[in-house]
Scaffold this active site. Sequence first.
Site, short mmCIF file in Angstrom:
data_model
loop_
_atom_site.label_atom_id
_atom_site.label_comp_id
_atom_site.label_asym_id
_atom_site.label_seq_id
_atom_site.Cartn_x
_atom_site.Cartn_y
_atom_site.Cartn_z
N ASP A 1 4.33 1.84 7.58
CA ASP A 1 3.25 0.84 7.57
C ASP A 1 3.40 -0.19 6.46
O ASP A 1 2.40 -0.71 5.94
CB ASP A 1 1.91 1.56 7.50
CG ASP A 1 1.73 2.46 8.72
OD1 ASP A 1 1.43 3.65 8.55
OD2 ASP A 1 1.94 1.96 9.85
N ASP B 1 0.85 -1.21 0.00
CA ASP B 1 0.00 0.00 0.00
C ASP B 1 0.88 1.25 0.00
O ASP B 1 0.69 2.17 0.80
CB ASP B 1 -0.97 0.01 1.19
CG ASP B 1 -2.05 1.09 1.04
OD1 ASP B 1 -2.93 1.19 1.92
OD2 ASP B 1 -1.99 1.85 0.05
N ASN C 1 1.08 7.10 3.05
CA ASN C 1 1.75 6.07 3.88
C ASN C 1 3.25 6.29 3.93
O ASN C 1 4.02 5.35 4.18
CB ASN C 1 1.42 4.67 3.36
CG ASN C 1 -0.04 4.32 3.62
OD1 ASN C 1 -0.63 4.80 4.59
ND2 ASN C 1 -0.63 3.54 2.75
#
Length: 272
Positions: A150, A132, A137
């Site tokens: 993350d 992702d 992020n």
Amino acid sequence: QDKWEISSTELTLMKPLGSGQFGVVRLGKFQGRMLVAVKTMREGSMCEDDFIEEAKTMTKLQHPNLVQLYGVCFKERPIQIVTEYMCNGNMSSYLRSKGRELAEDRSPLVDMCQQVCSGMEYLERSQFIHRDLAARNCLVGEHNIVKVSDFGLSRYVLDDEYTSSTGSKFPIKWASPEVLEFSRFSSKSDIWAFGILMWEVFTLGKTPYPNLNTTDVVRQVTHGKHLDRPQRCPHGVYRIMKQCWEKDPMRRPTFKDLQGQIEDIQEKDYCE
Ligand SMILES: Cn1cc(-c2ccnc(-n3ncc4cc(C(C)(C)C)cc(F)c4c3=O)c2CO)cc(Nc2ccncn2)c1=O
């Protein structure tokens, strides 16, 4: 007690930093002195046992452009994930709020892409897939330091709206054709997402495919239609983005390749 296991007695929780996929993230102090970020898992949001098992591996992933996972408090529930603290928050919000200053001279924008690429090259080398990657992020510290955050956590999200490619929270606009069609994640689908992230950087935090709905995005991406060159994006940088959007994953560059191409642009820019 393994190094990566943290006892809640070592943590002091302070102000909330925001709420992410798993619940509230707070600023905290570790062993009374080091500033950290603490994610307190919202019940039922994460497959905790699987994550705790994987946490050992993830604490070993160490690079200047990765947000360091320090450890996990898992003796009491809900579990708490303790990571490095980045004072300027996520890169998407940072680009939208501070982008003007950055865009005066293009090199900070290229430099931010180069830092993300460097962190991702390390993950690629470690055979670790982010799943992702997006500007939201990545996190920003002092002096425009950017780190990838993350990574790999999406494997533990229990919310089907996020995990299913037809779910309302699935990051469609960062997904490669093979992810949209077959949920086939790889470092090559991270490369696709990195191209989208570069577009986010050079539009100072715009959402990709503005005004297009999910169906239109899927149609465009599967028919090989790409994002246009952002107004302030040099042609050399756009050529790099377009390589990331090759339909055939094997024709996309590696992060190693991209690192060299971005460094060449930086040298050329400085010499101009
Ligand atoms: C380490 N860290 C985390 C955050 C922070 C705060 C809230 N939500 C999040 N997020 N954001 C996104 C996120 C995404 C995921 C996927 C599984 C990939 C979908 C999983 C998460 F667990 C999170 C998360 O926790 C973060 C990112 O993990 C903010 C920081 N810093 C600041 C500074 C100033 N203002 C605000 N935040 C910081 O230093």
